[in-house]
Design a protein around this motif. Sequence first.
Motif, mmCIF file in Angstrom:
data_model
loop_
_atom_site.group_PDB
_atom_site.id
_atom_site.type_symbol
_atom_site.label_atom_id
_atom_site.label_comp_id
_atom_site.label_asym_id
_atom_site.label_seq_id
_atom_site.Cartn_x
_atom_site.Cartn_y
_atom_site.Cartn_z
ATOM 1 N N ILE A 15 39.103 25.375 39.952
ATOM 2 C CA ILE A 15 39.542 26.799 39.171
ATOM 3 C C ILE A 15 40.164 25.805 38.000
ATOM 4 N N LYS A 16 38.756 27.071 37.040
ATOM 5 C CA LYS A 16 38.991 26.867 34.951
ATOM 6 C C LYS A 16 39.890 27.814 34.581
ATOM 7 N N ILE A 17 41.207 27.938 34.312
ATOM 8 C CA ILE A 17 42.081 28.853 33.417
ATOM 9 C C ILE A 17 41.561 28.812 31.789
ATOM 10 N N SER A 18 41.703 29.699 31.206
ATOM 11 C CA SER A 18 41.162 29.803 29.933
ATOM 12 C C SER A 18 42.300 30.583 29.358
ATOM 13 N N ASN A 19 42.328 30.727 27.972
ATOM 14 C CA ASN A 19 42.634 31.491 27.341
ATOM 15 C C ASN A 19 44.790 32.089 27.737
ATOM 16 N N GLY A 20 44.661 30.842 28.618
ATOM 17 C CA GLY A 20 46.627 31.309 28.471
ATOM 18 C C GLY A 20 47.455 31.289 28.189
ATOM 19 N N LYS A 21 48.711 32.163 28.245
ATOM 20 C CA LYS A 21 49.470 32.045 26.433
ATOM 21 C C LYS A 21 51.070 32.996 27.125
ATOM 22 N N ILE A 22 52.154 32.643 26.963
ATOM 23 C CA ILE A 22 53.316 32.702 27.218
ATOM 24 C C ILE A 22 53.612 33.902 25.814
ATOM 25 N N LEU A 23 53.185 35.286 25.988
ATOM 26 C CA LEU A 23 53.287 36.416 24.589
ATOM 27 C C LEU A 23 55.066 37.304 24.441
ATOM 28 N N ASP A 24 55.626 36.495 23.249
ATOM 29 C CA ASP A 24 56.906 36.884 23.052
ATOM 30 C C ASP A 24 58.352 36.942 24.259
ATOM 31 N N THR A 25 57.736 35.426 24.691
ATOM 32 C CA THR A 25 58.881 34.838 25.544
ATOM 33 C C THR A 25 58.749 35.579 26.801
ATOM 34 N N ASP A 26 58.569 37.060 26.836
ATOM 35 C CA ASP A 26 58.565 37.947 28.774
ATOM 36 C C ASP A 26 57.034 37.972 28.832
ATOM 37 N N SER A 27 56.209 37.407 28.288
ATOM 38 C CA SER A 27 54.760 38.193 29.162
ATOM 39 C C SER A 27 53.955 36.913 29.649
ATOM 40 N N ILE A 28 52.573 37.004 30.409
ATOM 41 C CA ILE A 28 52.157 36.340 30.379
ATOM 42 C C ILE A 28 50.469 35.862 30.598
ATOM 43 N N TYR A 29 49.207 36.366 29.961
ATOM 44 C CA TYR A 29 48.009 36.587 30.409
ATOM 45 C C TYR A 29 47.123 34.774 30.149
ATOM 46 N N PHE A 30 46.470 34.467 31.448
ATOM 47 C CA PHE A 30 45.549 33.898 31.115
ATOM 48 C C PHE A 30 44.222 34.499 32.105
ATOM 49 N N GLU A 31 43.161 33.830 32.110
ATOM 50 C CA GLU A 31 41.571 33.833 32.625
ATOM 51 C C GLU A 31 42.134 32.722 33.550
ATOM 52 N N ILE A 32 41.373 33.558 34.739
ATOM 53 C CA ILE A 32 40.790 32.393 35.480
ATOM 54 C C ILE A 32 39.943 32.485 36.357
ATOM 55 N N GLN A 33 38.879 31.330 37.016
ATOM 56 C CA GLN A 33 37.306 31.661 37.422
ATOM 57 C C GLN A 33 37.577 30.673 38.341
ATOM 58 N N PHE A 34 36.915 30.750 40.364
ATOM 59 C CA PHE A 34 37.299 30.514 41.174
ATOM 60 C C PHE A 34 35.663 29.584 41.863
ATOM 61 N N GLU A 35 35.762 28.606 41.926
ATOM 62 C CA GLU A 35 34.908 27.803 42.564
ATOM 63 C C GLU A 35 34.061 28.479 43.678
ATOM 64 N N ASP A 36 35.193 28.794 44.691
ATOM 65 C CA ASP A 36 34.188 29.895 45.734
ATOM 66 C C ASP A 36 34.974 31.389 45.696
ATOM 67 N N ASP A 37 33.709 31.671 44.835
ATOM 68 C CA ASP A 37 34.144 32.908 44.121
ATOM 69 C C ASP A 37 32.659 33.311 44.897
ATOM 70 N N GLU A 38 32.201 34.211 45.245
ATOM 71 C CA GLU A 38 30.845 35.030 45.726
ATOM 72 C C GLU A 38 29.575 34.056 44.914
ATOM 73 N N THR A 39 29.808 34.208 43.793
ATOM 74 C CA THR A 39 29.297 33.302 42.801
ATOM 75 C C THR A 39 30.029 32.508 41.972
ATOM 76 N N PRO A 40 29.620 30.965 42.373
ATOM 77 C CA PRO A 40 30.602 29.992 41.779
ATOM 78 C C PRO A 40 31.188 30.008 40.348
ATOM 79 N N TYR A 41 31.897 30.500 40.096
ATOM 80 C CA TYR A 41 32.460 30.456 38.476
ATOM 81 C C TYR A 41 31.997 32.020 38.124
ATOM 82 N N GLY A 42 31.551 32.804 39.107
ATOM 83 C CA GLY A 42 30.861 33.830 38.248
ATOM 84 C C GLY A 42 31.827 35.173 37.916
ATOM 85 N N VAL A 43 32.694 35.178 38.679
ATOM 86 C CA VAL A 43 33.876 35.912 37.773
ATOM 87 C C VAL A 43 34.737 35.510 36.521
ATOM 88 N N THR A 44 35.342 35.984 36.085
ATOM 89 C CA THR A 44 36.787 36.356 34.917
ATOM 90 C C THR A 44 37.355 36.735 35.822
#
Length: 131
Positions: free
Chosen positions: A92-121
């Motif tokens: 699993i790859k996680i990028s651009n993870g951020k806690i925003l204004d103490t009450d919001s979360i954002y991150f991008e994640i990719q999975f090796e076992d996706d149809e195309t490994p790490y192919g979808v963010t």
Amino acid sequence: SCEREIESDAIVNPVNITGQWNVNAYNDSTLLYGPFEVMTLKDTYAGSDSIIIQDTEMKFWEFRVKARADEVNGNFGTKLSHCEVHGEEIGIKISNGKILDTDSIYFEIQFEDDETPYGVTYQIKGRRTVE
């Protein structure tokens, strides 16, 4: 003449990167799944620079993964970590993870076992429900 060094009195307040989050999963702007619960916890074995990110409902992708965390800026991510839920070592790859204004979360994640490994963010974003 002598110059006196000025000491900074700025206090660094760390961002609370732990908590429970009500999030949705997107691909670009298309909602793919949600809402579902994600939890972020400090990884007590790795020290203060790591967190564990987990899909607590195990409905989206059944992931539990460690990531490097910067509490000063509220950033987190991992170039490659392995899922701790399955018996298999799913990458699993996680990028651009951020806690925003103490009450919001954002991150991008990719999975090796996706149809195309790490192919979808997938973009995961949402709001804090419990600290």
